[in-house]
Design a protein around this motif. Structure first.
Motif, PDB file in Angstrom:
ATOM      1  N   ILE A 113       0.853  -1.177   0.000  1.00  0.00           N
ATOM      2  CA  ILE A 113       0.000   0.000   0.000  1.00  0.00           C
ATOM      3  C   ILE A 113       0.894   1.233   0.000  1.00  0.00           C
ATOM      4  O   ILE A 113       1.791   1.384   0.831  1.00  0.00           O
ATOM      5  N   PHE A 114       0.685   2.101  -0.969  1.00  0.00           N
ATOM      6  CA  PHE A 114       1.390   3.375  -1.079  1.00  0.00           C
ATOM      7  C   PHE A 114       0.421   4.450  -0.584  1.00  0.00           C
ATOM      8  O   PHE A 114      -0.736   4.483  -1.016  1.00  0.00           O
ATOM      9  N   TYR A 115       0.896   5.361   0.252  1.00  0.00           N
ATOM     10  CA  TYR A 115      -0.032   6.308   0.868  1.00  0.00           C
ATOM     11  C   TYR A 115       0.703   7.559   1.345  1.00  0.00           C
ATOM     12  O   TYR A 115       1.932   7.584   1.458  1.00  0.00           O
ATOM     13  N   PHE A 116      -0.072   8.627   1.602  1.00  0.00           N
ATOM     14  CA  PHE A 116       0.468   9.725   2.394  1.00  0.00           C
ATOM     15  C   PHE A 116      -0.516  10.014   3.518  1.00  0.00           C
ATOM     16  O   PHE A 116      -1.725   9.820   3.390  1.00  0.00           O
ATOM     17  N   ASN A 117       0.043  10.445   4.659  1.00  0.00           N
ATOM     18  CA  ASN A 117      -0.760  10.610   5.865  1.00  0.00           C
ATOM     19  C   ASN A 117      -0.964  12.086   6.192  1.00  0.00           C
ATOM     20  O   ASN A 117      -0.639  12.963   5.381  1.00  0.00           O
ATOM     21  N   GLN A 118      -1.487  12.352   7.367  1.00  0.00           N
ATOM     22  CA  GLN A 118      -1.809  13.723   7.754  1.00  0.00           C
ATOM     23  C   GLN A 118      -0.567  14.585   7.931  1.00  0.00           C
ATOM     24  O   GLN A 118      -0.669  15.810   7.958  1.00  0.00           O
ATOM     25  N   SER A 119       0.595  13.947   8.036  1.00  0.00           N
ATOM     26  CA  SER A 119       1.843  14.706   8.118  1.00  0.00           C
ATOM     27  C   SER A 119       2.396  15.062   6.740  1.00  0.00           C
ATOM     28  O   SER A 119       3.392  15.790   6.641  1.00  0.00           O
ATOM     29  N   GLY A 120       1.780  14.542   5.685  1.00  0.00           N
ATOM     30  CA  GLY A 120       2.241  14.816   4.335  1.00  0.00           C
ATOM     31  C   GLY A 120       3.384  13.943   3.877  1.00  0.00           C
ATOM     32  O   GLY A 120       3.995  14.200   2.841  1.00  0.00           O
ATOM     33  N   LEU A 121       3.687  12.868   4.630  1.00  0.00           N
ATOM     34  CA  LEU A 121       4.772  11.956   4.264  1.00  0.00           C
ATOM     35  C   LEU A 121       4.283  10.914   3.265  1.00  0.00           C
ATOM     36  O   LEU A 121       3.233  10.305   3.459  1.00  0.00           O
ATOM     37  N   LEU A 122       5.051  10.696   2.215  1.00  0.00           N
ATOM     38  CA  LEU A 122       4.745   9.687   1.211  1.00  0.00           C
ATOM     39  C   LEU A 122       5.482   8.413   1.596  1.00  0.00           C
ATOM     40  O   LEU A 122       6.717   8.391   1.676  1.00  0.00           O
ATOM     41  N   GLN A 123       4.727   7.320   1.840  1.00  0.00           N
ATOM     42  CA  GLN A 123       5.313   6.094   2.357  1.00  0.00           C
ATOM     43  C   GLN A 123       4.684   4.873   1.701  1.00  0.00           C
ATOM     44  O   GLN A 123       3.661   4.974   1.024  1.00  0.00           O
ATOM     45  N   LYS A 124       5.298   3.700   1.950  1.00  0.00           N
ATOM     46  CA  LYS A 124       4.710   2.438   1.520  1.00  0.00           C
ATOM     47  C   LYS A 124       4.963   1.391   2.595  1.00  0.00           C
ATOM     48  O   LYS A 124       5.902   1.498   3.397  1.00  0.00           O
ATOM     49  N   ILE A 125       4.122   0.338   2.610  1.00  0.00           N
ATOM     50  CA  ILE A 125       4.274  -0.753   3.562  1.00  0.00           C
ATOM     51  C   ILE A 125       3.550  -1.980   3.019  1.00  0.00           C
ATOM     52  O   ILE A 125       2.601  -1.855   2.230  1.00  0.00           O
ATOM     53  N   ASN A 126       4.015  -3.154   3.391  1.00  0.00           N
ATOM     54  CA  ASN A 126       3.320  -4.386   3.035  1.00  0.00           C
ATOM     55  C   ASN A 126       2.150  -4.558   3.996  1.00  0.00           C
ATOM     56  O   ASN A 126       2.348  -4.792   5.186  1.00  0.00           O
ATOM     57  N   ILE A 127       0.947  -4.438   3.472  1.00  0.00           N
ATOM     58  CA  ILE A 127      -0.235  -4.420   4.334  1.00  0.00           C
ATOM     59  C   ILE A 127      -0.554  -5.783   4.936  1.00  0.00           C
ATOM     60  O   ILE A 127      -1.298  -5.891   5.904  1.00  0.00           O
ATOM     61  N   THR A 128       0.026  -6.848   4.389  1.00  0.00           N
ATOM     62  CA  THR A 128      -0.258  -8.184   4.915  1.00  0.00           C
ATOM     63  C   THR A 128       0.583  -8.521   6.145  1.00  0.00           C
ATOM     64  O   THR A 128       0.318  -9.503   6.823  1.00  0.00           O
ATOM     65  N   ASN A 129       1.605  -7.714   6.436  1.00  0.00           N
ATOM     66  CA  ASN A 129       2.485  -8.001   7.565  1.00  0.00           C
ATOM     67  C   ASN A 129       1.908  -7.489   8.879  1.00  0.00           C
ATOM     68  O   ASN A 129       0.877  -6.822   8.916  1.00  0.00           O
ATOM     69  N   THR A 130       2.588  -7.759   9.955  1.00  0.00           N
ATOM     70  CA  THR A 130       2.110  -7.359  11.273  1.00  0.00           C
ATOM     71  C   THR A 130       2.215  -5.850  11.438  1.00  0.00           C
ATOM     72  O   THR A 130       3.024  -5.190  10.769  1.00  0.00           O
ATOM     73  N   PRO A 131       1.428  -5.290  12.351  1.00  0.00           N
ATOM     74  CA  PRO A 131       1.477  -3.833  12.581  1.00  0.00           C
ATOM     75  C   PRO A 131       2.833  -3.340  13.071  1.00  0.00           C
ATOM     76  O   PRO A 131       3.091  -2.139  13.054  1.00  0.00           O
ATOM     77  N   LYS A 132       3.746  -4.240  13.507  1.00  0.00           N
ATOM     78  CA  LYS A 132       5.054  -3.832  14.013  1.00  0.00           C
ATOM     79  C   LYS A 132       5.997  -3.408  12.899  1.00  0.00           C
ATOM     80  O   LYS A 132       7.029  -2.777  13.147  1.00  0.00           O
ATOM     81  N   GLU A 133       5.691  -3.772  11.655  1.00  0.00           N
ATOM     82  CA  GLU A 133       6.580  -3.405  10.549  1.00  0.00           C
ATOM     83  C   GLU A 133       6.568  -1.896  10.339  1.00  0.00           C
ATOM     84  O   GLU A 133       5.515  -1.251  10.365  1.00  0.00           O
ATOM     85  N   LYS A 134       7.754  -1.328  10.100  1.00  0.00           N
ATOM     86  CA  LYS A 134       7.882   0.107   9.877  1.00  0.00           C
ATOM     87  C   LYS A 134       7.703   0.424   8.389  1.00  0.00           C
ATOM     88  O   LYS A 134       8.221  -0.295   7.533  1.00  0.00           O
ATOM     89  N   PRO A 135       6.990   1.509   8.078  1.00  0.00           N
ATOM     90  CA  PRO A 135       6.828   1.891   6.673  1.00  0.00           C
ATOM     91  C   PRO A 135       8.130   2.416   6.077  1.00  0.00           C
ATOM     92  O   PRO A 135       9.009   2.888   6.788  1.00  0.00           O
ATOM     93  N   THR A 136       8.223   2.329   4.747  1.00  0.00           N
ATOM     94  CA  THR A 136       9.372   2.865   4.012  1.00  0.00           C
ATOM     95  C   THR A 136       9.028   4.263   3.515  1.00  0.00           C
ATOM     96  O   THR A 136       8.007   4.467   2.874  1.00  0.00           O
ATOM     97  N   GLU A 137       9.892   5.223   3.830  1.00  0.00           N
ATOM     98  CA  GLU A 137       9.682   6.601   3.364  1.00  0.00           C
ATOM     99  C   GLU A 137      10.178   6.709   1.929  1.00  0.00           C
ATOM    100  O   GLU A 137      11.327   6.381   1.623  1.00  0.00           O
ATOM    101  N   LEU A 138       9.308   7.190   1.034  1.00  0.00           N
ATOM    102  CA  LEU A 138       9.651   7.242  -0.384  1.00  0.00           C
ATOM    103  C   LEU A 138      10.358   8.529  -0.776  1.00  0.00           C
ATOM    104  O   LEU A 138      11.155   8.543  -1.711  1.00  0.00           O
ATOM    105  N   SER A 139      10.040   9.633  -0.108  1.00  0.00           N
ATOM    106  CA  SER A 139      10.633  10.919  -0.468  1.00  0.00           C
ATOM    107  C   SER A 139      10.759  11.792   0.769  1.00  0.00           C
ATOM    108  O   SER A 139       9.846  11.827   1.602  1.00  0.00           O
ATOM    109  N   PRO A 140      11.885  12.520   0.904  1.00  0.00           N
ATOM    110  CA  PRO A 140      12.012  13.447   2.027  1.00  0.00           C
ATOM    111  C   PRO A 140      11.125  14.683   1.876  1.00  0.00           C
ATOM    112  O   PRO A 140      10.889  15.403   2.843  1.00  0.00           O
ATOM    113  N   THR A 141      10.655  14.921   0.659  1.00  0.00           N
ATOM    114  CA  THR A 141       9.791  16.074   0.411  1.00  0.00           C
ATOM    115  C   THR A 141       8.409  15.823   0.993  1.00  0.00           C
ATOM    116  O   THR A 141       7.784  14.797   0.718  1.00  0.00           O
ATOM    117  N   ILE A 142       7.911  16.748   1.790  1.00  0.00           N
ATOM    118  CA  ILE A 142       6.604  16.619   2.432  1.00  0.00           C
ATOM    119  C   ILE A 142       5.547  17.333   1.601  1.00  0.00           C
ATOM    120  O   ILE A 142       5.774  18.428   1.076  1.00  0.00           O
TER     121      ILE A 142
END
Length: 289
Positions: A99-128
C-alpha cells in the motif's frame, strides 16, 4: 450498489431490503466470493458509508479503508484479520500486497499491508506534501511500482524511485499513466494534457517534461488512453464521447459521438480494442480499430 474494478478483480457492495452484502469477483475465472458473514463478524465497519473496499491478489483478500482513515487487511481463505494496519492515511493505492499512501503529516510512504502492525513503513521521499487534505486526494501507481502520481489540493506531483517528489501541474482533476510508462495523461474540466517523463523519438520527437495540450473540448468528466502506444485518447464530456489523437501537427483529428448525460464511460481495454459504457442501465461494449 457500488463497484470497484482492479485489473481483472472487483469488489461489489449491494444494498437489498434484507441488508447490505459485500462480494469480490474475478472477471478472468468468473468466480464470486461472498464476504458478508465474515465481515459482519470480524469487521462490521466495512458496511459503513465511506468505507473503501479493495481486492488484493485474489478474491480471497481485501484491504478496507474506513471513514476514520484506518486501513485493515483481511484474508478469508487464511483467516487473517489485521485491523488498524495503518492510521491517518489521506490517500492510498495498492499494488499486490503493498500500500502506497500519504498521511496527515504529508509523508509519502509504503508498507506491506499483509504483515504485522510492528513493521515500519518505508519513506519514499524526504519532500513533504504541504497542506495535505483527504478530499480529492489520490495516488496513482505505475505498474512497475517505480513511479507514482499524487494529487492533492488540485496539484499533481510526480515521484520516481531515487528522486524527490516534484510538482508538475496545478488545477487538475485526475491523471493516468500510459501503458508504455513514459507519459502521464491529466486533465481538468476544460483542458487535457499529456506530459512526457522520458525522451521519446518521433515522429514527433518528445523531450523529458514536454507537454501536449488538447484544448478543443470542455465540460470534461473523464479521459482514458485509447491506444497501447499512447497516441490516442477517449474523452467523456457531459454530452459526448470523443476519440481523439494527441498529435496536433497539421490538424488534430477526432471523432465525436453525442449521447447526453445518461452515458457512463466505465473503462477501456486498449489491448482488446474495446470501450465499455453504460446507457439506460445497459452495459455496452464498443469495438474500435
Amino acid at each position: 450498489y457500488t463497484t470497484l474494478f482492479r485489473s481483472n478483480l472487483f469488489s461489489l457492495t449491494i444494498q437489498k431490503s434484507t441488508g447490505i452484502f459485500i462480494y469480490t469477483g474475478s472477471v478472468n475465472n468468473k468466480k464470486i466470493k461472498n464476504w458478508s458473514t465474515f465481515l459482519l463478524k470480524n469487521l462490521p465497519i466495512a458496511f459503513n458509508k465511506g468505507s473503501q473496499i479493495i481486492t488484493i491478489e485474489s478474491i480471497n483478500a481485501l484491504a478496507i479503508v474506513d471513514k476514520n482513515l484506518k486501513a485493515h487487511y483481511l484474508n478469508i481463505e487464511k483467516g487473517i484479520i489485521n485491523t488498524n494496519a495503518l492510521k491517518n492515511i489521506l490517500a492510498f493505492n495498492i499494488i499486490k500486497n503493498e500500500i502506497f499512501y500519504f498521511n496527515q503529516s504529508g509523508l509519502l510512504q509504503k508498507i506491506n499491508i499483509t504483515n504485522t502492525p510492528k513493521e515500519k513503513p518505508t519513506e519514499l521521499s524526504p519532500t513533504i506534501i504541504s497542506k495535505p487534505k483527504a478530499l480529492g486526494a489520490k495516488i496513482i501507481i505505475r505498474n512497475d511500482k517505480e513511479a507514482l502520481l499524487v494529487i492533492n489540493n488540485g496539484d499533481l506531483f510526480l515521484w520516481q524511485n531515487g528522486k524527490s517528489l516534484e510538482r508538475i501541474a496545478i488545477d487538475i482533476a485526475d491523471a493516468k499513466w500510459s501503458r508504455d510508462k513514459n507519459k502521464i495523461l491529466y486533465w481538468n474540466k476544460d483542458n487535457i494534457y499529456v506530459y512526457w517523463i522520458k525522451k521519446e523519438f518521433g515522429p514527433p520527437q518528445r523531450l523529458t517534461a514536454d507537454r501536449e495540450e488538447i484544448q478543443e473540448f470542455n465540460n470534461i468528466q473523464n479521459v482514458y488512453w485509447l491506444s497501447e502506444g499512447g497516441s490516442h485518447v477517449i474523452i467523456k464530456t457531459t454530452q459526448s464521447l470523443i476519440l481523439s489523437e494527441i498529435d496536433s501537427r497539421d490538424k488534430r483529428i477526432f471523432v465525436k459521438y453525442d449521447f447526453g448525460n445518461s452515458e457512463i464511460l466505465l473503462g477501456v481495454n486498449p489491448k482488446a480494442r474495446k470501450i465499455y459504457t453504460v446507457e439506460n442501465k445497459n452495459l455496452i461494449e464498443w469495438g474500435y480499430r
